[in-house]
Scaffold this motif. Structure first.
Motif, short mmCIF file in Angstrom:
data_model
loop_
_atom_site.label_atom_id
_atom_site.label_comp_id
_atom_site.label_asym_id
_atom_site.label_seq_id
_atom_site.Cartn_x
_atom_site.Cartn_y
_atom_site.Cartn_z
N VAL A 93 97.21 -13.53 19.81
CA VAL A 93 96.33 -13.43 18.63
C VAL A 93 95.51 -14.71 18.49
CG1 VAL A 93 96.19 -13.06 16.14
CG2 VAL A 93 97.97 -11.91 17.46
N TYR A 94 94.19 -14.53 18.44
CA TYR A 94 93.24 -15.64 18.35
C TYR A 94 92.38 -15.42 17.11
CZ TYR A 94 88.89 -18.15 19.67
OH TYR A 94 87.77 -18.94 19.70
N PHE A 95 92.01 -16.51 16.43
CA PHE A 95 91.13 -16.38 15.26
C PHE A 95 89.96 -17.35 15.38
CE2 PHE A 95 93.31 -20.18 14.05
CZ PHE A 95 92.45 -20.85 13.20
N LEU A 126 95.06 -7.43 24.37
CA LEU A 126 95.89 -6.31 24.78
C LEU A 126 96.49 -6.54 26.16
CD1 LEU A 126 93.61 -3.37 23.59
CD2 LEU A 126 95.44 -4.52 22.34
N SER A 127 95.75 -7.29 26.98
CA SER A 127 96.22 -7.69 28.31
C SER A 127 95.47 -8.95 28.69
CB SER A 127 95.97 -6.58 29.33
OG SER A 127 94.57 -6.42 29.57
N THR A 130 91.74 -7.64 28.70
CA THR A 130 91.23 -6.74 27.66
C THR A 130 91.62 -7.23 26.28
OG1 THR A 130 91.45 -4.86 29.19
CG2 THR A 130 91.12 -4.35 26.86
N ASN A 131 90.66 -7.23 25.36
CA ASN A 131 90.95 -7.65 23.99
C ASN A 131 90.13 -6.84 23.00
OD1 ASN A 131 88.38 -9.23 23.21
ND2 ASN A 131 88.99 -10.21 25.14
N ILE A 132 90.58 -6.82 21.76
CA ILE A 132 89.85 -6.18 20.67
C ILE A 132 89.66 -7.20 19.56
CG2 ILE A 132 90.58 -3.81 21.17
CD1 ILE A 132 92.77 -4.13 19.07
N SER A 133 88.55 -7.07 18.82
CA SER A 133 88.22 -8.02 17.74
C SER A 133 87.85 -7.26 16.49
CB SER A 133 87.05 -8.92 18.16
OG SER A 133 87.37 -9.64 19.33
N PHE A 134 88.20 -7.84 15.32
CA PHE A 134 87.89 -7.25 14.03
C PHE A 134 87.42 -8.34 13.08
CE2 PHE A 134 91.40 -4.98 15.98
CZ PHE A 134 91.00 -3.64 15.91
N GLY A 135 86.41 -8.02 12.28
CA GLY A 135 85.94 -8.97 11.26
C GLY A 135 84.44 -9.16 11.32
N SER A 173 86.51 -5.72 24.55
CA SER A 173 85.95 -6.41 25.72
C SER A 173 86.92 -6.31 26.88
CB SER A 173 85.67 -7.87 25.38
OG SER A 173 85.12 -8.55 26.48
N HIS A 174 86.37 -6.10 28.08
CA HIS A 174 87.21 -5.99 29.29
C HIS A 174 86.55 -6.75 30.43
CE1 HIS A 174 90.01 -4.36 32.23
NE2 HIS A 174 88.99 -4.04 32.99
#
Length: 398
Positions: A93-95, A126-127, A130-135, A173-174
């Motif tokens: 988890v990154y912010f 996620l791996s 691969t990552n997902i971002s929200f905000g 993003s992948h």
């Protein structure tokens, strides 16, 4: 007042973290002092700070402004001051949070967050690839002009200057296994304000606002020839209103050869309803509503040459073409105006181990209207100039 106390605490955060409470007490057997040192931040929490950066993105200068060759004003100015905190709070988890102190902190009535806040998002890995971002995200538009840290761009070309660049939404993003290609897809609000606030009395009476004001952004970043040639290409679709959409294409290219780096961006924005407002402003003397079918086409080139470790030379050349394809005049040409920009810059970097750059630059802009636009709407060619001497620094304080 509470938010100002929060800002103060954040600004003093590094000192609080690194400081220690030193308690001194006198023994009963004499006048010797015993030092008892107690960490303010518990040791169990200090490991979190290893992956957290606190940055003041700064650009300050003495600026002199000119119009049509005549001097208007000279003064000291804080061109950029953006406070940023980013890092990992968990293994996956990154912010990132960045606030701009050179913009009014007015909340958008569509996304309910201050326009002074550039970024406020959480990324979950996620791996490894691969990552997902929200905000509140940076719209992942192609082009290197927008990819730069804002403190490094003295003057933007027209599309980036007038666009809503930071929008609330989500993205995925992948990166491919070889690490040379990354694909990003985002679903964002198409703007920070509601349709009514965005256009107000200039909203065309025949346009109905969309119930789903969303933007879809796709981006591809590629590396070729060992990183000597890189790309960041994107396509964006904005659902602005019923029957009035925006299609935006940005193609960024980067060439690296020893001490020379060259960037070239091509940008094209076809706006069913004029979001940038440049065309609408040109025709405002005759048409009270926002223009429909406004088209913007731009070129942006930046060259950097590192003369030696302390001297860097830069040259930016740009132009932007503004057209109106919905002009009711059957004899009129679509194109209304072109703007040009030239920014020669010299940077001096006195410290090898500290990123602060003093610079001297001149921004020359020319705004050239077609003869049709001059006759039909009463506009007139003009030039502007900005002579600046200052410094640029992403001040990493933690």
């Amino acid at each position: 007042m509470k938010k100002y106390y929060i800002y103060l605490i954040i600004a003093l955060f590094p000192a609080i973290v690194l400081g220690q409470a030193k308690k001194e007490k006198q023994t009963t057997e004499g006048n010797h002092l015993i030092d008892s040192i107690t960490p303010i931040i518990p040791v169990s929490k200090q490991s979190l700070l290893r992956d957290v950066d606190v940055i003041f993105n700064s650009r300050m200068a003495y600026n002199s402004y000119f119009t049509d060759g005549n001097h208007d004003l000279s003064h000291f100015n804080v061109d950029q001051l953006r406070f940023e905190v980013k890092g990992k709070i968990h293994d996956k988890v990154y912010f990132r949070f960045r606030n701009r102190y050179t913009r009014e902190p007015v909340p958008g009535n569509l996304d309910n967050i201050s326009r002074a806040v550039d970024l406020a998002f959480v990324r979950v890995d996620l791996s490894k690839r691969t990552n997902i971002s929200f905000g509140k995200l940076c719209a992942d538009w192609g082009g290197y002009e927008f990819d730069f840290n804002p403190i490094d761009i003295l003057t933007y070309n027209d599309i980036i200057e007038y666009a809503d660049n930071f929008l609330v939404g989500a993205g995925v993003s992948h990166t491919l296994e070889n690490g040379n290609h990354t694909f990003t897809f985002q679903a964002l609000n198409s703007r920070t304000k509601t349709y009514q606030e965005q256009y107000g009395a200039t909203a065309p009476p025949n346009i109905t606002p969309s119930e789903y004001p969303l933007a879809l952004v796709g981006n591809w970043r590629g590396k070729f020839f060992g990183g000597k040639f890189e790309t960041t290409y994107s396509y964006s679709f904005f659902n602005e209103a019923q029957g009035a959409h925006m299609n935006y294409i940005a193609l960024g290219n980067k060439f690296t050869s020893n001490k020379l780096v060259i960037y070239y961006d091509f940008q094209y924005s076809n706006e069913g309803l004029d979001r940038l407002g440049i065309v609408s402003n040109i025709i405002s003397s005759q048409y009270p509503y926002a223009a429909q079918k406004a088209v913007y086409l731009e070129n942006w080139v930046r060259a950097e040459y590192l003369v030696n470790p302390k001297i860097n030379l830069l040259l930016t050349v740009m132009n932007s073409n503004h057209s109106w394809k919905d002009n009711p005049d059957p004899n009129a040409k679509d194109k209304l105006s072109t703007s040009y920009g030239l920014i020669p810059t010299i940077q001096y970097m006195p410290f090898k181990d500290f990123n602060i750059r003093f610079y001297l630059a001149y921004t020359a802009r020319k705004y050239d209207y077609t003869s049709y636009a001059e006759n039909a709407f009463g506009v007139k060619d003009y030039t502007t100039g900005l002579l600046a001497f200052g410094f640029v620094a992403p001040l990493l304080v933690l």
